[in-house]
Design an enzyme around this catalytic site. Structure first.
Site, PDB file in Angstrom:
ATOM      1  N   ASP A  29      -2.449  -6.346   3.092  1.00 36.12           N
ATOM      2  CA  ASP A  29      -1.590  -5.165   3.017  1.00 36.12           C
ATOM      3  C   ASP A  29      -1.201  -4.961   1.542  1.00 36.12           C
ATOM      4  O   ASP A  29      -1.954  -5.368   0.663  1.00 36.12           O
ATOM      5  CB  ASP A  29      -0.381  -5.343   3.950  1.00 36.12           C
ATOM      6  CG  ASP A  29       0.155  -3.998   4.447  1.00 36.12           C
ATOM      7  OD1 ASP A  29       0.463  -3.141   3.607  1.00 36.12           O
ATOM      8  OD2 ASP A  29       0.262  -3.798   5.675  1.00 36.12           O
ATOM      9  N   HIS A  58      -3.723  -3.354  -0.294  1.00 36.62           N
ATOM     10  CA  HIS A  58      -3.449  -1.918  -0.213  1.00 36.62           C
ATOM     11  C   HIS A  58      -2.830  -1.381  -1.499  1.00 36.62           C
ATOM     12  O   HIS A  58      -2.321  -0.267  -1.525  1.00 36.62           O
ATOM     13  CB  HIS A  58      -2.553  -1.609   0.989  1.00 36.62           C
ATOM     14  CG  HIS A  58      -3.238  -1.839   2.309  1.00 36.62           C
ATOM     15  ND1 HIS A  58      -2.674  -1.541   3.521  1.00 36.62           N
ATOM     16  CD2 HIS A  58      -4.465  -2.351   2.597  1.00 36.62           C
ATOM     17  CE1 HIS A  58      -3.520  -1.861   4.501  1.00 36.62           C
ATOM     18  NE2 HIS A  58      -4.600  -2.355   3.960  1.00 36.62           N
TER      19      HIS A  58
END
Ligand SMILES: *[C@@H]1O[C@H](CO)[C@@H](O)[C@H](O)[C@H]1NC(C)=O
Length: 399
Positions: free
Chosen positions: A226, A249
């Site tokens: 993430d 991310h």
């Protein structure tokens, strides 16, 4: 006669030597302070015996010590159930936790409620040096990916309501959820940290900061599933520098504005970052719903993008659940500078400002930006975004 002459000659040197020796040992006693090895409190490095009690006993001793104290974790695998190191009654403002070993989380996530793994709460003047934290997140991720009814999982290391914190040289592996969280803290420095989890591990943000002031994150390598760094509501005066990010991310301010009443994010510097194959580069993300939150005074500087899907992005239409029903975001975004951002985009739109129709972004500045897609000019897209560009900017600014 010879002896007494010798004695007279040597005597001053001996005195000097003794003075040096005694002052050295005096100084080292002060700098080392008290030392508490968790093994002498019963911790067993067999990777099977829960050492939480031993760690907490060492913490109690360190807290009670009148001098700076070190809690020492020697090499070996220490299974550690959930531990909360509470500082409320702790009079010692200089506790160092030096970890040469590995701390292993229980692998049975079902035994856990949603509280976090290693938590420092209400502490002042704590440093954590070294160590490998093994969150053993694999089975929880598998549960989440199979769509089962799974707990959200534990953050591996959390500091909450604390100040004057240092984390250096720590490695966090396979956290169940977020790796490191800094929540409602002041004066925190994180440096030389390594975060590792697979690209497809859900919700494994590297370092999450929220409600905190004066946090610095330096010289770290974050590879996770993430956000490498995520910045939540109420973060002020944050400095993030020299980070390698990817897989992951990217670095994200947000998601913000989920609540109507929410503290803003102000004065954030993110510089000298290398993004490698990440989903985003530098991102600001807000929910598409009413809120009084804001984002202002942000500098993204000296970033290199290697094959990044959305190198520069503001997304004010985050709306994953139906309850949000695509309203205009209430979050006001202003004074955001992108300076010296170079590299390659993995999609055609390398710069995307998708701002709120109710609260257009203002004061966006692009300076010396060069992003390409497939060795060609990439695209920029703007909605409700105002600002200026200067120097070389490619894709051409749509502000
Ligand atoms: C912004 O934050 C940095 C620390 O990250 C601090 O040094 C600087 O003084 C802050 N600027 C303002 C205007 O408060």
């Amino acid at each position: 006669m010879t002896i007494s002459i010798l004695h007279c000659l040597l005597r001053p040197f001996l005195i000097i030597l003794l003075t040096i020796l005694s002052s050295t040992s005096f100084n080292s006693a002060i700098s080392t302070g008290a030392n508490y090895n968790v093994v002498s409190f019963g911790a067993n490095p067999d990777g099977k015996t829960d050492c939480a009690k031993a760690f907490l006993s060492a913490w109690q001793k360190a807290c009670g010590s009148a001098q700076p104290a070190t809690i020492y974790v020697p090499p070996g695998r220490f299974l550690l159930g959930k531990v909360i190191f509470v500082g409320g009654e702790c009079s010692n403002k200089a506790i160092t936790v030096t970890i040469d070993g590995t701390l292993v989380a229980p692998s049975n996530y079902n035994g856990n409620d949603d509280s976090n793994w290693i938590v420092f709460e209400n502490v002042d003047g704590v440093s954590v040096h070294g160590g490998l934290l093994d969150g053993q997140g694999t089975s929880l991720w598998a549960c989440k990916k199979s769509g089962g009814n799974c707990p959200s999982g534990a953050t591996s290391l959390e500091f909450t309501n604390s100040k004057n914190i240092m984390v250096a040289g720590l490695t966090s592996l396979n956290s169940q959820m977020f790796h490191i969280v800094i929540y409602q803290c002041q004066h925190v420095k994180v440096q030389g940290v390594k975060v590792m989890a697979p690209a497809n591990s859900p919700n494994t943000d590297g370092i999450h900061i929220a409600g905190s002031d004066d946090v610095t994150i330096l010289n770290s390598n974050i590879q996770t599933g993430d956000d490498c760094v995520s910045v939540g509501a109420g973060t002020t005066n944050l400095w993030v520098e020299n980070i390698a990010c990817g897989p992951g991310h990217g670095i994200s301010i947000g998601s913000l504005g989920q609540d109507q009443n929410e503290a803003g994010v102000q004065n954030v510097t993110v510089k000298t970052i290398k993004f490698m194959g990440t989903e985003n580069g530098v991102r600001i993300k807000t929910w598409g719903k009413p809120s009084n939150a804001f984002v202002k005074g942000i500098l993204f500087q000296h970033a290199v993008m290697v094959d990044v899907q959305n190198p520069i992005v503001i997304d004010q239409n985050y709306c994953p659940d139906k309850g949000c029903s695509r309203q205009a975001s209430g979050v006001k975004i202003s004074d955001v500078t992108y300076q010296d951002i170079h590299g390659t985009s993995a999609t055609e739109v390398a710069v995307k400002f998708d701002c709120s129709s109710k609260n257009p972004c203002s004061g966006i500045q692009l300076e010396d930006v060069k992003l390409t897609y497939n060795n060609q000019v990439a695209q920029a897209s703007c909605q409700n975004a105002g600002g200026t560009s200067q120097g070389y900017v490619q894709p051409q600014s749509c502000l």
